[in-house]
Design an enzyme around this catalytic site. Structure first.
Site, PDB file in Angstrom:
ATOM      1  N   ASP A 127       0.862  -1.182   0.000  1.00 17.42           N
ATOM      2  CA  ASP A 127       0.000   0.000   0.000  1.00 17.42           C
ATOM      3  C   ASP A 127       0.893   1.225   0.000  1.00 17.42           C
ATOM      4  O   ASP A 127       1.946   1.250   0.634  1.00 17.42           O
ATOM      5  CB  ASP A 127      -0.953  -0.007   1.201  1.00 17.42           C
TER       6      ASP A 127
ATOM      7  N   ASP B 210      -9.750   3.493   5.683  1.00 14.16           N
ATOM      8  CA  ASP B 210      -8.650   3.475   6.649  1.00 14.16           C
ATOM      9  C   ASP B 210      -9.124   4.220   7.884  1.00 14.16           C
ATOM     10  O   ASP B 210      -9.189   5.452   7.901  1.00 14.16           O
ATOM     11  CB  ASP B 210      -7.429   4.149   6.020  1.00 14.16           C
TER      12      ASP B 210
ATOM     13  N   GLU C 106      -8.277   4.540  11.799  1.00 16.86           N
ATOM     14  CA  GLU C 106      -7.232   4.184  12.760  1.00 16.86           C
ATOM     15  C   GLU C 106      -6.916   5.379  13.645  1.00 16.86           C
ATOM     16  O   GLU C 106      -7.677   6.340  13.723  1.00 16.86           O
ATOM     17  CB  GLU C 106      -5.990   3.714  12.009  1.00 16.86           C
TER      18      GLU C 106
END
Length: 298
Positions: free
Chosen positions: A100, A189, A191
């Site tokens: 990634d 994503d 987080e």
């Protein structure tokens, strides 16, 4: 002398010209200001002034709003644990290597990545509703041209704007999906917050609702269930270890270790596992290349 009516009085013609010029300049200035605000968006203006990278984020290379990337906390030299070793999952003999990438990696040599065994990749497309990756075209399209199955991801900032707004922004700036056999569904994503409080100022229930709204909007726009990238600790802390998505959304677990560890949210298995950032973020897909393509095809 020509006269110009103004209110209940009159002005000489030369004063009429001065007055009209002043009015025009004022209108133009107001229009310019309104255009700037509309282009930037109120959320971006507020976020850019209110949010700054934390000390940990700066150690991980995040210098301004928009610089965040998947697994940034592991890059923090004080908290990260990254061996860089090519760890193969113990539970799968047919794991498929992927990477990634985000803007901080710049232009990627995709031919070299393919030769090294990489067969799938995700590129950061957007963050919040205020940032797009300036290297997105080279990274996203370049991987595709090299024969790598590709996908795009969105770095969520729940403190900045609504989930529906961010999902729409993501889809509009590279996060869409097409059934061509080489495009994976988008990844959310979600987080650690690099700009402030770990959970972005939301309660566990509010965070779960935010995630649900994003995923629902993404599915409405693309027909696909987005992948969720997170860590076990963050998921436990900020969602109360909710199990709301473990039957619908593939899990991408981030853990820089020799194993993915205990999975959050009672997911029965992980689909992807980010295990190192050295020399680039490496990930395993839990299955062979046919399973990667199956996820791409939906």
């Amino acid at each position: 002398m020509l006269l110009w009516a103004r209110g209940h009085g009159v002005l000489p013609f030369h004063l009429r010209e001065v007055s009209m010029k002043k009015s025009l300049l004022t209108s133009c200035a107001a229009l310019t200001a309104l255009t700037f605000v509309a282009a930037a968006g109120p959320a971006h203006a507020a976020a850019s002034h209110a949010q700054r990278p934390t000390a940990a984020a700066k150690r991980a290379g995040i210098q301004r709003l928009g610089d965040a990337y998947a697994g940034w906390e592991h890059h923090d030299s004080k908290t990260g644990a990254d061996s860089g070793a090519l760890v193969r999952p113990l539970s799968s003999a047919n794991a498929t290597l992927g990477i990634d990438v985000a803007a901080y990696q710049g232009n990627v040599d995709w031919s070299s990545q393919y030769r090294s065994g990489v067969r799938w990749a995700y590129t950061k497309a957007t963050e919040g509703n205020y940032y797009t990756n300036p290297y997105f075209a080279q990274q996203y399209d370049g991987s595709y041209r090299a024969g790598i199955v590709r996908g795009a991801y969105h770095f969520a900032n729940p403190a900045g704007s609504s989930a529906v707004n961010q999902a729409a922004y993501f889809v509009a700036h590279g996060g869409g999906w097409s059934k061509d056999g080489k495009t994976l569904p988008g990844m959310l994503d979600i987080e650690y917050n690099p700009y402030g409080a770990t959970c972005y100022g939301l309660s566990q229930s509010a965070m779960t609702s935010w995630i649900r709204s994003f995923l629902t909007e993404y599915r409405r726009k693309t027909g696909r269930d987005a992948v969720i990238y997170t860590t076990a600790d963050w998921w436990q802390t900020c969602t109360g270890n909710t199990t709301a998505f473990n039957q619908t959304n593939p899990l991408w677990i981030a853990r820089y270790s020799s194993s993915p560890g205990t999975l959050p949210g009672r997911w029965p298995y992980y689909t992807m596992w980010q295990y190192t950032s050295s020399p680039i973020d490496h990930d395993w897909f839990n299955g062979d290349l046919s399973r990667v393509k199956a996820l791409a095809n939906g």
